[in-house]
Design an enzyme around this catalytic site. Sequence first.
Site, short mmCIF file in Angstrom:
data_model
loop_
_atom_site.label_atom_id
_atom_site.label_comp_id
_atom_site.label_asym_id
_atom_site.label_seq_id
_atom_site.Cartn_x
_atom_site.Cartn_y
_atom_site.Cartn_z
N CYS A 135 23.25 34.36 70.27
CA CYS A 135 23.02 33.70 68.69
C CYS A 135 22.38 32.75 68.84
O CYS A 135 21.75 32.35 67.82
CB CYS A 135 24.35 33.28 68.17
SG CYS A 135 25.57 34.90 68.38
N HIS A 188 23.09 28.59 62.44
CA HIS A 188 23.56 29.97 62.59
C HIS A 188 24.83 30.28 61.87
O HIS A 188 25.66 29.66 61.49
CB HIS A 188 23.94 30.18 64.29
CG HIS A 188 24.59 31.57 64.49
ND1 HIS A 188 24.01 32.63 64.17
CD2 HIS A 188 25.68 31.72 65.28
CE1 HIS A 188 24.78 33.73 64.53
NE2 HIS A 188 25.88 32.92 65.19
N ASN A 236 27.43 37.96 60.27
CA ASN A 236 26.63 37.15 61.66
C ASN A 236 25.73 38.13 62.16
O ASN A 236 26.09 39.47 62.45
CB ASN A 236 27.80 36.75 62.54
CG ASN A 236 27.51 36.45 63.82
OD1 ASN A 236 26.21 36.16 64.03
ND2 ASN A 236 28.35 35.63 64.52
N1 COA Z 1 41.66 42.18 58.43
C1 COA Z 1 42.90 41.89 58.33
N2 COA Z 1 43.74 41.11 59.50
C2 COA Z 1 42.73 41.15 60.56
C3 COA Z 1 41.70 41.32 60.71
C4 COA Z 1 40.95 41.77 59.76
N3 COA Z 1 39.72 42.19 59.86
N4 COA Z 1 41.36 40.57 61.99
C5 COA Z 1 42.10 40.19 62.39
N5 COA Z 1 43.58 40.39 61.63
C6 COA Z 1 44.70 39.75 61.78
C7 COA Z 1 45.42 39.81 63.50
O1 COA Z 1 45.57 40.86 64.09
C8 COA Z 1 46.39 38.72 63.27
O2 COA Z 1 47.49 39.30 63.00
P1 COA Z 1 49.07 39.04 63.66
O3 COA Z 1 49.05 37.59 63.25
O4 COA Z 1 49.82 40.02 62.96
O5 COA Z 1 48.63 39.09 65.02
C9 COA Z 1 45.79 37.82 62.24
O6 COA Z 1 44.85 38.36 61.50
C10 COA Z 1 45.22 36.48 62.53
O7 COA Z 1 44.31 36.61 63.60
P2 COA Z 1 43.69 35.45 64.51
O8 COA Z 1 42.65 36.08 65.25
O9 COA Z 1 44.63 34.50 64.83
O10 COA Z 1 42.75 34.85 63.23
P3 COA Z 1 42.06 33.73 63.13
O11 COA Z 1 42.71 32.98 62.07
O12 COA Z 1 41.64 33.12 64.44
O13 COA Z 1 40.66 34.10 62.41
C11 COA Z 1 38.28 34.66 62.99
C12 COA Z 1 39.95 35.10 63.21
C13 COA Z 1 37.79 35.64 64.02
C14 COA Z 1 37.90 34.41 61.54
C15 COA Z 1 38.21 33.14 63.72
O14 COA Z 1 38.90 32.95 64.70
C16 COA Z 1 36.68 32.69 63.91
O15 COA Z 1 36.03 32.35 62.80
N6 COA Z 1 36.36 32.64 65.02
C17 COA Z 1 34.74 32.16 65.47
C18 COA Z 1 34.31 33.44 65.45
C19 COA Z 1 32.82 33.50 65.43
O16 COA Z 1 32.34 33.01 64.76
N7 COA Z 1 32.16 34.18 66.48
C20 COA Z 1 30.83 34.49 66.49
C21 COA Z 1 30.10 33.12 66.98
S1 COA Z 1 28.46 33.27 67.43
#
Ligand code: COA
Length: 320
Positions: free
Chosen positions: A111, A247, A277
Amino acid sequence: MRTRIIGTGSCLPETVVTNDDLSKIMDTSDEWISSRTGIRERRLVKEETTASMSIEASKRAMENAGVSAEDIDLIIVATITGDHVTPSTSCEIQAAIGADRAVAFDINAACSGFMFALHIADAYFKSGIYKTALILGAETLSRIMDWNDRSTCVLFGDGAGAAVVRADDTGLLAYDQGSDGAKGMVLACQNRKNNNPLVKNPMDMEYTSMDGQEVYKFAVTKVPSSIKKVLDEAGLTVEDIDYFALHQANIRIIQSVAKRLKVSEDKFPTSLDHCGNISAASVPILLDEMNRKGLLKPGMKIVLSGFGGGLTWGSAVLEW
Ligand code: COA
């Protein structure tokens, strides 16, 4: 001598996939995706390829810059999803646009790739080797997603963004970049497996995997510190900056960076809602959208910042 962006272009695939469309094929919802990420829809390739979108984005950037193929000395494509291992996407662009004089190669900095390409072009310009370059970020991330993993596949999209850069009196004022390979596996994707019958393949991770919370923590600490570093180096403060083009990973990351820098979110334009993204392509696509909306005026000071897989990050402050 400075490196100036003199034209931009971008190309997105035709097919729009909304969060509601995704909720029909997996257990997710518009509410979950948009509230956590700011993404409402993304474009995904059907017929398009990384090269075809890159070629179109390049033509648009060259037209916007008013340069012809003979003017191009250098083509650098930042991508983790080139259509071929070889030839490179940049060589495919060279052939398609007829930039016969150009030297062309791809780089992989995920990225942050567009930012790294900008810095490479700047180094070539400063050394006097080249004067005009076409730099791109281009991805077909939908090819490397596990479409059974709702925690990753909903976040990403496809597209290409390009900029023509030239050695000039103004432009890039300061630059910062870095890598932290020790944390690389928090955002990873395996390459093709070794099918040599003499070798046992120990890895079983074919598609993109991510520790979202680790990536989030990395982004919200590293990006503000990298931006502060380039501002200090350029002798500027956040008040001097007209726009921060980051980004486009997640709206919460952008809001957190704005808060940490004590800058209004209004100065952080986004394309996240309709693009998702697109890794290396995010920054140049956003920049092209800003350029075509007429937001960018000569003399404005813009911060660009990319961050992600590697882990890697790169920030720049430039005068438009
Ligand atoms: N739809 C519905 N539920 C979803 C899901 C989706 N697409 N993806 C995950 N979940 C669920 C998970 O299974 C989890 O369920 P559980 O609590 O029953 O186990 C719950 O949602 C929470 O998951 P979690 O991974 O803890 O969510 P989060 O609050 O950390 O959010 C992101 C996830 C990815 C949005 C967040 O971590 C984030 O933005 N990270 C940065 C990622 C990024 O930008 N990457 C690229 C950088 S270049």
